[in-house]
Design an enzyme around this catalytic site. Structure first.
Site, PDB file in Angstrom:
ATOM      1  N   SER A  53       0.808  -1.208   0.000  1.00 35.28           N
ATOM      2  CA  SER A  53       0.000   0.000   0.000  1.00 35.28           C
ATOM      3  C   SER A  53       0.847   1.266   0.000  1.00 35.28           C
ATOM      4  CB  SER A  53      -0.960  -0.045   1.207  1.00 35.28           C
ATOM      5  OG  SER A  53      -1.888   0.988   1.147  1.00 35.28           O
ATOM      6  N   ASP A 107      -2.544   6.099  -3.422  1.00 34.83           N
ATOM      7  CA  ASP A 107      -1.377   5.496  -2.780  1.00 34.83           C
ATOM      8  C   ASP A 107      -0.882   4.346  -3.650  1.00 34.83           C
ATOM      9  OD1 ASP A 107      -3.302   3.585  -2.284  1.00 34.83           O
ATOM     10  OD2 ASP A 107      -2.797   3.316  -0.179  1.00 34.83           O
TER      11      ASP A 107
END
Length: 275
Positions: A100, A240
């Site tokens: 992530s 992200d």
């Protein structure tokens, strides 16, 4: 002993904490648990752009195949795409290799059930228990019983089609600036907004394996803020590394189609809920 699964799967420094051996054993145990009642289960596998992704993907897929399951690779796509496509392709489970928003040395493995939802704590505990304490129950097929690997060549186009059908709005005349964090959204995000007619400028869309989340994306919105001002954009969206999170930077006025553009971005990061 600390629980292996955290809030977003198993994470750690790649090749130190999250090793190929661990990825292999996670592939074995997850395929066995998530599709134990299926003759030859199918596990969908995707990843982000970080350098350790291919290494861990190979190990995970080897584990899946070693217990007789089939691995279908979609390669680099956002985490929500794997959630959606797992259900769309009627796979038995999905797996994402990503850390992530974390820096490049980290990676992780997260699983989805056949409906594209995050696993329950009970299922994660069962996978961990087999991996750590009962590996002897895992099957060891030979010959025609071994699993195989394939590719979903149309995965990006199928996800694009899903996203563009979530709105009837057209974005003609709307200037959209995107920061893809050199991560998993670097192909799909631009295509979504261009296909809906927006005037799109993209930064953070040149991944090289080591620049994911590096001074860009949702954790470092400064470059996007500068781009929105410089371009006079109506809206800016920063993702992200695995495109599971989006931050918005508004232009002078955030209304009409600009609001819909933001809602679409939220749909991109929440595809499991819309599958």
């Amino acid at each position: 002993m600390a629980r292996m699964f955290g809030t977003d799967g198993v994470r750690g420094i790649a090749n130190q904490e999250l090793t190929c051996d661990l990825a292999f054993r996670l592939g074995q145990a997850s395929a066995y648990v998530l599709a134990s009642d299926v003759h030859r289960p199918t596990i969908l596998v995707g990843r982000d752009t970080r350098i350790s992704g291919e290494m861990l993907e190979s190990a995970l897929v080897a584990g899946i195949c070693s217990v007789g399951a089939r691995a279908v690779l979609v390669e680099v796509l956002p985490t929500p795409a794997i959630a959606y496509l797992t259900r769309f392709y009627e796979a038995d489970a999905g797996a994402v290799i990503s850390a992530s928003h974390n820096t490049v040395e980290y990676n992780g493995i997260k699983f989805f059930d056949n409906q594209g939802y995050k696993l329950s704590d009970e299922l994660e505990d069962e996978i961990e228990d087999i991996l750590m304490s009962r590996p002897e129950i895992l099957p060891s097929p030979t010959g025609i019983g071994l699993g195989t690997k394939g590719y979903a060549e149309e995965a990006l186009d199928d996800y694009l089609a899903f996203l563009t059908k979530t709105t009837t709005e057209r974005f003609g005349g709307i200037k959209v600036a995107l920061d893809c964090a050199n991560g998993a959204s670097y192909q799909i995000a631009e295509r979504v907004y261009r296909s809906l007619g927006a005037d799109v400028t993209v930064i953070g869309n040149e991944p090289d394996g080591i620049n994911i989340n590096e001074a860009c994306g949702s954790t470092h919105p400064e470059k996007l803020q500068e781009a929105v001002v410089r371009l006079g954009a109506d809206i800016g969206l920063a993702f992200d590394g695995d495109a599971e999170t989006a931050e918005v930077v508004s232009g002078l006025i955030l209304q009409g189609a600009s609001v819909v553009a933001y809602i679409l971005a939220e749909g991109m990061v929440d595809a499991a809920e819309k599958a």
